[in-house]
Design a protein around this motif. Structure first.
Motif, mmCIF file in Angstrom:
data_model
loop_
_atom_site.group_PDB
_atom_site.id
_atom_site.type_symbol
_atom_site.label_atom_id
_atom_site.label_comp_id
_atom_site.label_asym_id
_atom_site.label_seq_id
_atom_site.Cartn_x
_atom_site.Cartn_y
_atom_site.Cartn_z
ATOM 1 N N UNK A 25 65.082 -59.151 19.723
ATOM 2 C CA UNK A 25 66.060 -58.365 20.479
ATOM 3 C C UNK A 25 66.453 -57.131 19.678
ATOM 4 N N UNK A 26 66.189 -55.991 20.255
ATOM 5 C CA UNK A 26 66.541 -54.701 19.667
ATOM 6 C C UNK A 26 67.890 -54.259 20.217
ATOM 7 N N UNK A 27 68.791 -53.841 19.314
ATOM 8 C CA UNK A 27 70.104 -53.370 19.765
ATOM 9 C C UNK A 27 70.315 -51.914 19.362
ATOM 10 N N UNK A 28 70.712 -51.143 20.344
ATOM 11 C CA UNK A 28 71.191 -49.778 20.090
ATOM 12 C C UNK A 28 72.715 -49.806 20.240
ATOM 13 N N UNK A 29 73.414 -49.620 19.137
ATOM 14 C CA UNK A 29 74.872 -49.721 19.123
ATOM 15 C C UNK A 29 75.502 -48.628 19.981
ATOM 16 N N UNK A 30 76.461 -49.035 20.825
ATOM 17 C CA UNK A 30 77.074 -48.091 21.755
ATOM 18 C C UNK A 30 78.402 -47.528 21.313
ATOM 19 N N UNK A 31 78.827 -47.894 20.099
ATOM 20 C CA UNK A 31 80.070 -47.329 19.575
ATOM 21 C C UNK A 31 81.273 -48.238 19.677
ATOM 22 N N UNK A 32 81.152 -49.353 20.385
ATOM 23 C CA UNK A 32 82.275 -50.281 20.533
ATOM 24 C C UNK A 32 81.902 -51.645 19.952
ATOM 25 N N UNK A 33 82.712 -52.153 19.026
ATOM 26 C CA UNK A 33 82.468 -53.471 18.450
ATOM 27 C C UNK A 33 82.636 -54.551 19.518
ATOM 28 N N UNK A 34 81.753 -55.528 19.508
ATOM 29 C CA UNK A 34 81.810 -56.601 20.503
ATOM 30 C C UNK A 34 82.487 -57.860 19.984
ATOM 31 N N UNK A 35 82.674 -57.945 18.661
ATOM 32 C CA UNK A 35 83.231 -59.163 18.094
ATOM 33 C C UNK A 35 82.172 -60.247 18.003
ATOM 34 N N UNK A 36 82.438 -61.266 17.201
ATOM 35 C CA UNK A 36 81.418 -62.309 16.993
ATOM 36 C C UNK A 36 81.092 -63.047 18.290
ATOM 37 N N UNK A 37 82.125 -63.383 19.064
ATOM 38 C CA UNK A 37 81.874 -64.083 20.330
ATOM 39 C C UNK A 37 81.092 -63.232 21.305
ATOM 40 N N UNK A 38 81.422 -61.949 21.358
ATOM 41 C CA UNK A 38 80.707 -61.041 22.246
ATOM 42 C C UNK A 38 79.252 -60.879 21.852
ATOM 43 N N UNK A 39 78.983 -60.849 20.547
ATOM 44 C CA UNK A 39 77.604 -60.728 20.074
ATOM 45 C C UNK A 39 76.795 -61.976 20.417
ATOM 46 N N UNK A 40 77.394 -63.138 20.195
ATOM 47 C CA UNK A 40 76.697 -64.393 20.520
ATOM 48 C C UNK A 40 76.333 -64.424 22.000
ATOM 49 N N UNK A 41 77.280 -64.046 22.845
ATOM 50 C CA UNK A 41 77.015 -64.049 24.297
ATOM 51 C C UNK A 41 75.944 -63.027 24.661
ATOM 52 N N UNK A 42 75.975 -61.871 24.014
ATOM 53 C CA UNK A 42 75.004 -60.824 24.330
ATOM 54 C C UNK A 42 73.588 -61.245 23.932
ATOM 55 N N UNK A 43 73.424 -61.725 22.714
ATOM 56 C CA UNK A 43 72.084 -62.082 22.240
ATOM 57 C C UNK A 43 71.534 -63.320 22.952
ATOM 58 N N UNK A 44 72.387 -64.324 23.167
ATOM 59 C CA UNK A 44 71.908 -65.505 23.886
ATOM 60 C C UNK A 44 71.644 -65.172 25.347
ATOM 61 N N UNK A 45 72.458 -64.284 25.914
ATOM 62 C CA UNK A 45 72.282 -63.910 27.321
ATOM 63 C C UNK A 45 70.990 -63.169 27.573
ATOM 64 N N UNK A 46 70.665 -62.194 26.728
ATOM 65 C CA UNK A 46 69.432 -61.439 26.931
ATOM 66 C C UNK A 46 68.210 -62.296 26.590
ATOM 67 N N UNK A 47 68.369 -63.246 25.659
ATOM 68 C CA UNK A 47 67.269 -64.174 25.356
ATOM 69 C C UNK A 47 66.968 -65.060 26.566
ATOM 70 N N UNK A 48 68.018 -65.555 27.210
ATOM 71 C CA UNK A 48 67.826 -66.374 28.409
ATOM 72 C C UNK A 48 67.195 -65.554 29.535
ATOM 73 N N UNK A 49 67.587 -64.290 29.631
ATOM 74 C CA UNK A 49 67.055 -63.414 30.677
ATOM 75 C C UNK A 49 65.569 -63.151 30.476
ATOM 76 N N UNK A 50 65.148 -62.934 29.235
ATOM 77 C CA UNK A 50 63.734 -62.633 28.996
ATOM 78 C C UNK A 50 62.864 -63.863 29.224
#
Length: 220
Positions: free
Chosen positions: A96-121
């Motif tokens: 998973x490649x991330x381009x940072x958008x300028x807003x911190x997501x927090x640890x919970x937000x990162x976990x949801x983002x990476x697991x979510x896109x992994x499930x999607x792929x």
């Protein structure tokens, strides 16, 4: 013995608070192959903030590996690894490649983002079940063909190829689960004319089904 993996690379992308998460899933059969793909992705997305990865191998004693690539520990690679394991997949890598958008997501937000896109792929990929079997070829008289076909149907043995010549050349995929009963009953229905030693071809292979078509999957 069988296991699930993916065939053909697939991709998915999500955007959260202007951060882009681009996922790539692929089949890999060794640690070297996985690490080479990670290097290729990092080269392609050289300007990305992070290129996180996770893979599980069927070989190498079920090796599992994950990398957060600079994200807070445990927020990227491990969640992706959990998604792969939860889907029951092996010989699979997700990057998973991330381009940072300028807003911190927090640890919970990162976990949801990476697991979510992994499930999607994984949803976008082609998941197949790989089964190990003996590819066996027999040359038989036409009179024995109905009995053999009935036995194969009864045991759920897949016919790979049939060629009708002076005699019938038939290739079948015999798994370990049914091999004992198949060889025993093959000898019985042919009154000893055919045994497992009668095969003109006997080769260990892996195979999977693609739209009901049998695809042999020779492992390097």
């Amino acid at each position: 013995m069988s296991y699930k993996t993916v065939k053909k690379d697939a991709f998915a992308e999500i955007e959260i608070k202007k951060s882009r998460f681009i996922a790539h899933i692929a089949e890999v059969k060794s640690e070297e192959e996985a690490e080479m793909l990670i290097k290729q992705v990092k080269k392609k997305y050289y300007d990305a903030s992070h290129n996180c990865s996770a893979y599980i191998l069927n070989s190498d004693q079920g090796l599992r590996h994950s990398s957060d690539d600079g994200e807070p520990s445990g927020t990227a690679g491990k969640p992706m690894l959990d998604v792969i394991a939860g889907a029951g997949l092996v010989d699979v890598i997700i990057i998973v490649t991330r381009y940072f958008g300028g807003t911190e997501l927090g640890t919970g937000g990162l976990v949801r983002a990476y697991s979510g896109v992994a499930a999607e792929v994984i949803k976008n990929s082609t998941v197949v079940e790989i089964t190990s079997a003996r590819l066996m070829e027999f040359v038989i008289d036409y009179g024995l063909l109905p009995k053999l076909q009935h036995l194969l149907l009864e045991l759920g043995i897949i016919i790979y190829e049939t060629e009708y010549l002076e005699k019938v050349k038939i290739s079948v995929l015999v798994t370990d689960e049914v091999s004992g009963k198949f060889f025993k009953e093959l000898t019985e229905i042919t009154a000893g004319a055919f045994t497992k030693d009668s095969a003109v071809r006997d080769e260990q292979v892996d195979f999977y089904l693609d739209k009901r078509k049998v695809i042999l999957d020779f492992r390097g």
